[in-house]
Motif scaffolding. Structure first.
Motif, PDB file in Angstrom:
ATOM      1  N   TYR A  81     -77.859 -55.256  36.739  1.00  0.00           N
ATOM      2  CA  TYR A  81     -78.074 -55.285  35.796  1.00  0.00           C
ATOM      3  C   TYR A  81     -77.442 -56.173  34.303  1.00  0.00           C
ATOM      4  CZ  TYR A  81     -82.425 -53.256  37.293  1.00  0.00           C
ATOM      5  OH  TYR A  81     -83.442 -52.856  37.718  1.00  0.00           O
ATOM      6  N   GLN A  82     -77.409 -55.315  32.914  1.00  0.00           N
ATOM      7  CA  GLN A  82     -76.731 -55.458  32.043  1.00  0.00           C
ATOM      8  C   GLN A  82     -76.696 -54.435  31.474  1.00  0.00           C
ATOM      9  OE1 GLN A  82     -78.369 -59.921  30.233  1.00  0.00           O
ATOM     10  NE2 GLN A  82     -77.584 -60.729  32.216  1.00  0.00           N
ATOM     11  N   PRO A  83     -76.258 -53.978  31.760  1.00  0.00           N
ATOM     12  CA  PRO A  83     -76.034 -52.519  30.660  1.00  0.00           C
ATOM     13  C   PRO A  83     -75.161 -52.636  29.939  1.00  0.00           C
ATOM     14  CG  PRO A  83     -74.508 -52.091  33.259  1.00  0.00           C
ATOM     15  CD  PRO A  83     -74.947 -53.926  32.619  1.00  0.00           C
ATOM     16  N   ILE A  84     -75.300 -51.735  29.007  1.00  0.00           N
ATOM     17  CA  ILE A  84     -74.123 -51.467  27.739  1.00  0.00           C
ATOM     18  C   ILE A  84     -74.080 -49.760  27.914  1.00  0.00           C
ATOM     19  CG2 ILE A  84     -74.068 -51.085  25.213  1.00  0.00           C
ATOM     20  CD1 ILE A  84     -76.541 -53.443  26.507  1.00  0.00           C
ATOM     21  N   ASN A  85     -73.106 -49.429  27.882  1.00  0.00           N
ATOM     22  CA  ASN A  85     -72.464 -48.005  27.724  1.00  0.00           C
ATOM     23  C   ASN A  85     -73.037 -47.123  26.338  1.00  0.00           C
ATOM     24  OD1 ASN A  85     -71.648 -45.055  29.012  1.00  0.00           O
ATOM     25  ND2 ASN A  85     -69.296 -46.404  27.799  1.00  0.00           N
ATOM     26  N   VAL A  86     -72.890 -46.058  25.932  1.00  0.00           N
ATOM     27  CA  VAL A  86     -72.798 -45.869  24.797  1.00  0.00           C
ATOM     28  C   VAL A  86     -72.429 -44.963  24.337  1.00  0.00           C
ATOM     29  CG1 VAL A  86     -74.349 -44.649  23.274  1.00  0.00           C
ATOM     30  CG2 VAL A  86     -76.065 -46.169  24.457  1.00  0.00           C
ATOM     31  N   ARG A  87     -70.915 -45.268  23.879  1.00  0.00           N
ATOM     32  CA  ARG A  87     -69.296 -44.509  23.665  1.00  0.00           C
ATOM     33  C   ARG A  87     -70.155 -43.284  23.689  1.00  0.00           C
ATOM     34  NH1 ARG A  87     -68.219 -49.363  21.562  1.00  0.00           N
ATOM     35  NH2 ARG A  87     -68.004 -47.771  19.526  1.00  0.00           N
ATOM     36  N   GLY A  88     -69.083 -42.234  23.763  1.00  0.00           N
ATOM     37  CA  GLY A  88     -69.104 -40.636  22.849  1.00  0.00           C
ATOM     38  C   GLY A  88     -70.305 -39.954  23.613  1.00  0.00           C
ATOM     39  N   GLY A  89     -71.766 -40.622  24.034  1.00  0.00           N
ATOM     40  CA  GLY A  89     -73.231 -40.131  24.464  1.00  0.00           C
ATOM     41  C   GLY A  89     -73.671 -38.763  23.755  1.00  0.00           C
ATOM     42  N   MET A  90     -74.294 -37.481  24.138  1.00  0.00           N
ATOM     43  CA  MET A  90     -75.516 -36.511  22.538  1.00  0.00           C
ATOM     44  C   MET A  90     -74.470 -36.638  22.156  1.00  0.00           C
ATOM     45  SD  MET A  90     -78.738 -38.102  23.680  1.00  0.00           S
ATOM     46  CE  MET A  90     -79.602 -36.609  22.919  1.00  0.00           C
ATOM     47  N   SER A  91     -73.189 -36.008  23.078  1.00  0.00           N
ATOM     48  CA  SER A  91     -72.330 -35.562  22.263  1.00  0.00           C
ATOM     49  C   SER A  91     -71.708 -35.826  20.583  1.00  0.00           C
ATOM     50  CB  SER A  91     -71.039 -34.997  22.415  1.00  0.00           C
ATOM     51  OG  SER A  91     -70.369 -36.186  23.549  1.00  0.00           O
ATOM     52  N   GLN A  92     -72.250 -37.002  20.647  1.00  0.00           N
ATOM     53  CA  GLN A  92     -71.913 -37.979  19.133  1.00  0.00           C
ATOM     54  C   GLN A  92     -73.032 -38.341  18.705  1.00  0.00           C
ATOM     55  OE1 GLN A  92     -68.793 -39.178  18.116  1.00  0.00           O
ATOM     56  NE2 GLN A  92     -68.593 -37.327  19.814  1.00  0.00           N
ATOM     57  N   TRP A  93     -74.099 -38.090  18.845  1.00  0.00           N
ATOM     58  CA  TRP A  93     -76.101 -38.629  18.629  1.00  0.00           C
ATOM     59  C   TRP A  93     -75.646 -37.775  17.463  1.00  0.00           C
ATOM     60  CZ3 TRP A  93     -78.825 -42.422  18.785  1.00  0.00           C
ATOM     61  CH2 TRP A  93     -80.215 -42.322  18.642  1.00  0.00           C
ATOM     62  N   ALA A  94     -76.399 -38.525  16.379  1.00  0.00           N
ATOM     63  CA  ALA A  94     -76.877 -37.380  15.284  1.00  0.00           C
ATOM     64  C   ALA A  94     -78.163 -37.407  14.868  1.00  0.00           C
ATOM     65  CB  ALA A  94     -76.299 -38.373  13.714  1.00  0.00           C
ATOM     66  N   GLY A  95     -78.577 -39.038  15.448  1.00  0.00           N
ATOM     67  CA  GLY A  95     -80.128 -38.779  15.690  1.00  0.00           C
ATOM     68  C   GLY A  95     -81.274 -37.459  15.878  1.00  0.00           C
ATOM     69  N   LYS A  96     -82.521 -37.629  15.785  1.00  0.00           N
ATOM     70  CA  LYS A  96     -83.579 -37.173  16.476  1.00  0.00           C
ATOM     71  C   LYS A  96     -83.224 -36.762  17.574  1.00  0.00           C
ATOM     72  CE  LYS A  96     -86.582 -38.384  13.009  1.00  0.00           C
ATOM     73  NZ  LYS A  96     -87.945 -39.459  13.104  1.00  0.00           N
ATOM     74  N   ILE A  97     -83.710 -35.743  18.193  1.00  0.00           N
ATOM     75  CA  ILE A  97     -84.018 -35.129  19.953  1.00  0.00           C
ATOM     76  C   ILE A  97     -84.993 -34.685  19.855  1.00  0.00           C
ATOM     77  CG2 ILE A  97     -81.148 -35.952  20.836  1.00  0.00           C
ATOM     78  CD1 ILE A  97     -81.787 -32.616  20.525  1.00  0.00           C
ATOM     79  N   ARG A  98     -85.890 -35.128  20.782  1.00  0.00           N
ATOM     80  CA  ARG A  98     -86.530 -33.980  21.806  1.00  0.00           C
ATOM     81  C   ARG A  98     -86.605 -33.498  22.940  1.00  0.00           C
ATOM     82  NH1 ARG A  98     -90.622 -38.867  23.913  1.00  0.00           N
ATOM     83  NH2 ARG A  98     -92.297 -37.898  21.979  1.00  0.00           N
ATOM     84  N   GLY A  99     -87.506 -32.174  23.154  1.00  0.00           N
ATOM     85  CA  GLY A  99     -87.032 -31.066  24.344  1.00  0.00           C
ATOM     86  C   GLY A  99     -88.258 -31.438  25.212  1.00  0.00           C
ATOM     87  N   GLY A 100     -87.949 -31.403  26.273  1.00  0.00           N
ATOM     88  CA  GLY A 100     -89.077 -31.165  27.249  1.00  0.00           C
ATOM     89  C   GLY A 100     -88.816 -32.314  27.830  1.00  0.00           C
ATOM     90  N   LYS A 101     -89.524 -33.022  28.935  1.00  0.00           N
ATOM     91  CA  LYS A 101     -90.145 -34.195  29.727  1.00  0.00           C
ATOM     92  C   LYS A 101     -90.353 -35.190  28.670  1.00  0.00           C
ATOM     93  CE  LYS A 101     -91.358 -32.161  34.028  1.00  0.00           C
ATOM     94  NZ  LYS A 101     -90.411 -31.775  34.794  1.00  0.00           N
TER      95      LYS A 101
END
Length: 104
Positions: A84-104
């Motif tokens: 695959y050609q992976p692209i890492n998201v720096r800082g991960g969810m701790s840096q994420w400021a966008g919308k999130i959704r809970g549950g599955k």
């Protein structure tokens, strides 16, 4: 043996947010309980310990996120070995400021 030090491309969470409107594959490699606690709507949960079982022939480019960026970097290395050609998201969810959704 410079193969061990292949650079995994990375993007910021802000850049990721801009890509979510397009058809990208985003893998969240956190544990299922972390994922249920809140994730990006487009993200598919493939915990790091199961990353080698991931297979999707149609996707070569995959974005990888975790909580801080360490597990996703690890997962990205595995995915790269798998072709695959992976692209890492720096800082991960701790840096994420966008919308999130809970549950599955």
């Amino acid at each position: 043996m410079f193969g061990l030090f292949q650079k995994i491309p990375s993007i910021s969470t802000k850049e990721l947010e801009g890509l979510l409107t397009s058809n990208i594959t985003l893998l969240d490699v956190r544990t299922p309980s972390e994922y249920r606690g809140g994730h990006i709507a487009k993200a598919k949960n493939v915990p790091l310990n199961k990353i080698t079982t991931y297979s999707n022939a149609s996707d070569k480019e995959v974005y990888v996120i975790c909580q801080s960026g360490m597990r996703s970097k690890n997962a990205a290395k595995q995915l790269k070995k798998m072709g695959y050609q992976p692209i890492n998201v720096r800082g991960g969810m701790s840096q994420w400021a966008g919308k999130i959704r809970g549950g599955k």
